[in-house]
Enzyme design. Sequence first.
Site, PDB file in Angstrom:
ATOM      1  N   ASP A   8       7.166   5.334   0.459  1.00 55.44           N
ATOM      2  CA  ASP A   8       7.875   4.219   1.096  1.00 55.44           C
ATOM      3  C   ASP A   8       7.873   3.133   0.013  1.00 55.44           C
ATOM      4  O   ASP A   8       7.730   3.459  -1.179  1.00 55.44           O
ATOM      5  CB  ASP A   8       7.139   3.787   2.384  1.00 55.44           C
ATOM      6  CG  ASP A   8       7.983   2.891   3.298  1.00 55.44           C
ATOM      7  OD1 ASP A   8       8.759   3.424   4.105  1.00 55.44           O
ATOM      8  OD2 ASP A   8       7.905   1.659   3.185  1.00 55.44           O
ATOM      9  N   LYS A  49       2.405   6.528   9.880  1.00 59.78           N
ATOM     10  CA  LYS A  49       2.708   5.678   8.721  1.00 59.78           C
ATOM     11  C   LYS A  49       1.393   5.206   8.133  1.00 59.78           C
ATOM     12  O   LYS A  49       0.384   5.147   8.833  1.00 59.78           O
ATOM     13  CB  LYS A  49       3.518   4.456   9.165  1.00 59.78           C
ATOM     14  CG  LYS A  49       4.303   3.821   8.054  1.00 59.78           C
ATOM     15  CD  LYS A  49       5.627   4.502   7.857  1.00 59.78           C
ATOM     16  CE  LYS A  49       6.395   3.963   6.691  1.00 59.78           C
ATOM     17  NZ  LYS A  49       7.772   4.482   6.691  1.00 59.78           N
TER      18      LYS A  49
HETATM   19  N1  GLU Z   1       9.298   6.191   4.335  1.00 61.55           N
HETATM   20  C1  GLU Z   1      10.449   6.905   4.782  1.00 61.55           C
HETATM   21  C2  GLU Z   1      10.886   6.403   6.137  1.00 61.55           C
HETATM   22  O1  GLU Z   1      10.737   5.239   6.425  1.00 61.55           O
HETATM   23  C3  GLU Z   1      10.292   8.409   4.688  1.00 61.55           C
HETATM   24  C4  GLU Z   1       9.136   9.015   5.400  1.00 61.55           C
HETATM   25  C5  GLU Z   1       8.940  10.510   5.093  1.00 61.55           C
HETATM   26  O2  GLU Z   1       9.704  11.091   4.354  1.00 61.55           O
HETATM   27  O3  GLU Z   1       7.957  11.036   5.648  1.00 61.55           O
HETATM   28  O4  GLU Z   1      11.421   7.110   6.949  1.00 61.55           O
END
Ligand code: GLU
Length: 457
Positions: free
Chosen positions: A177, A137
């Site tokens: 996100d 992340k």
């Molecule tokens: N931000 C999204 C999550 O919390 C998607 C992450 C992604 O697609 O890599 O899962």
Amino acid sequence: MTDTVAVDSPPLDHRLQGVYDTLQRRNPGEKEFHQAVHEVLEILVPVVARRPEYIDAKLLERICEPERQIIFRVPWSDDSGEVHVNRGYRVEFNSALGPYKGGLRFHPNVSASIVKFLGFEQIFKNALTGMPIGGGKGGADFDPKGRSDAEIMRFCQSFMTELQRHIGEYTDVPAGDIGVGERELGYLFGQYKRINNRYESGVLTGKGIGWGGARVRKEATGYGTAYFVGEMLAATGSSLDGRDVVVSGSGNVAIYAAEKVQQLGGRVVACSDSTGVVHDPDGIDVALLKQVKEVERARLTVYAERRGGRARHEDGASVWHVPCTVALPCATQNELDGDAAKALIDNGVVAVAEGANMPCTPDAVRAFRAAGIAFGPGKAANAGGVATSALEMQQNASRDRWSFEHTEERLVQIMRDIHADCYATADEYGMPGDYVAGANIAGFVRVADAMLALGLV
Ligand code: GLU
């Protein structure tokens, strides 16, 4: 809404408590990270009793320590020429199952704690999808609110100028996100391409359809949450049909959760943003919500004015006091506390599924589980977004383009499989119907077994 939550949870087994104490000592003050780890450790007591090799191999200590953490300076200038300095993050948490995978968040409250809690949850969520993706992340403490398009572009370019050296289609694949959508991903991808002289589509997901993106990715987190809660209701012999549903937030997850809930026969009677709540007893007009939020980037007050009829906007109200039988928290972490859970329970809620990451505080989760309410944790309920990102990577790798229908069929099947996996795992460990146990155990075991197989990594 509580911003940070002190962990005041049931005692852990002494070995797990040791892991937790060390984590707290080495990551001082990182409340959200502590909370996310505690939620997993709490569930693992019966797992380590069955699988002592996890303890011997220090699997828990290893899983709680990110493989790599990058913190960097992001300088940029605004439209008046003033220089600003933000802090960028990428936490590459676990690559046992595939390249690090997870979104980027641009929000003023982004900190090491927020990025680590999100990265930690992402490991198990990604494992649950059954796709070959690790967990990571990132983001920045940048506030996009009120910024011009040119300022957003300059910020994204500066952010990617550093991030680009750490990512790649086989290494680390960021996505969006909160605060990062198709527009931001466009500027980020453009800068990556310019610096590397490579059209490496698989380095980012959530791209626009016209430049390597996958159909359904934009809708996938919200759609997946609606499908997941539909499965939870089906397991009790019921469905979304005719249900009053409350969705918090009005961003990407909330909009598409609302759209799919209504396609599946439910009625979304409220949603929210930082200005307050819209109560719309006839059901949210999703086309109007998209126009206001996605196109105009305006506030919900505008939605209520244009919608007319029985729709009402209430400044600063709590969305959790609107009566409903299904609640989908789709805004942000710790937005639904113990009091809100009590209000929902008193109003007769039967199912709650987390569209956002960790929106329910530990008190709220305990209250739902104690009251026997079906509760779908984010790791499972919102995994449709990242699962569809993995489908985007698959299309990029094979230079293919799938139809909307085919992609949505794959998403539906993945959400059904996640539900079945959580359900069966909870049963296997003697906790029938407990999706928190099922999701955490099933995700953890998949990652832990891969780490054992890969040796001391
Ligand atoms: N931000 C999204 C999550 O919390 C998607 C992450 C992604 O697609 O890599 O899962």
